[in-house]
Design an enzyme around this catalytic site. Sequence first.
Site, short mmCIF file in Angstrom:
data_model
loop_
_atom_site.label_atom_id
_atom_site.label_comp_id
_atom_site.label_asym_id
_atom_site.label_seq_id
_atom_site.Cartn_x
_atom_site.Cartn_y
_atom_site.Cartn_z
CG ASP A 114 96.33 14.73 -96.25
OD1 ASP A 114 95.51 14.82 -95.31
OD2 ASP A 114 96.79 13.65 -96.65
CB CYS B 203 90.34 14.11 -100.49
SG CYS B 203 89.39 13.25 -99.23
NE ARG C 137 92.71 16.39 -98.38
CZ ARG C 137 93.69 16.04 -99.18
NH1 ARG C 137 94.38 16.97 -99.82
NH2 ARG C 137 94.01 14.77 -99.35
P1 4NP Z 1 91.82 13.06 -96.76
O1 4NP Z 1 92.95 12.88 -95.64
O2 4NP Z 1 92.44 12.60 -98.06
O3 4NP Z 1 91.55 14.52 -96.74
O4 4NP Z 1 90.65 12.22 -96.33
C1 4NP Z 1 93.59 11.66 -95.38
C2 4NP Z 1 92.95 10.71 -94.63
C3 4NP Z 1 93.59 9.51 -94.34
C4 4NP Z 1 94.87 9.30 -94.82
C5 4NP Z 1 95.50 10.26 -95.58
C6 4NP Z 1 94.85 11.44 -95.87
N1 4NP Z 1 95.54 8.08 -94.51
O5 4NP Z 1 96.72 7.94 -94.88
O6 4NP Z 1 94.95 7.20 -93.84
#
Ligand code: 4NP
Length: 150
Positions: free
Chosen positions: A122, A9, A15
């Site tokens: 997300d 991800c 995720r």
């Molecule tokens: P992930 O979610 O891609 O599902 O781990 C996110 C975690 C952190 C961030 C964005 C999406 N961020 O911008 O820090």
Amino acid sequence: MKTKVLMVCLGNICRSPLAEGILKSKVDSNKVFVDSAGTAGYHVGNPPDHRSVAVAQKNGLDISGQRCRKFSQLDFLEFDHIYVMDKSNFANVTHLASTQDQMNKVKLLLEEIDMGLTEVPDPYYGGQDGFEKVYQMIDLACEAIAKKLN
Ligand code: 4NP
């Protein structure tokens, strides 16, 4: 030789740690190796987001020992299947592929099931309910993957 599956991800804290933990719980670890990574390096070395840890725990899985790492081009050599959560992850990962064979390893996770959705949204900027929904989607897809791999 083990089949190697990588879940990807953006941040590798919401995720893909869930996808790693869920798929691991459904496959024979002697046959299938599962890992996860993020296309961004914002959280490298950190444990998963507490909301992912909580929803996993609610479903009997402990993902708190995972640590965030960034996706690398070397992952194309190491892994047989690279599952991405959304189209943006797909673009970021395939951009780093250098052969058609590497491109062919990359798939949207939800393509494994027919649920009318192509992307795992997300949940980072939302509440715990978003994590619950994401958990259910990932669980269904991992069930389908595990059936194929076991
Ligand atoms: P992930 O979610 O891609 O599902 O781990 C996110 C975690 C952190 C961030 C964005 C999406 N961020 O911008 O820090």
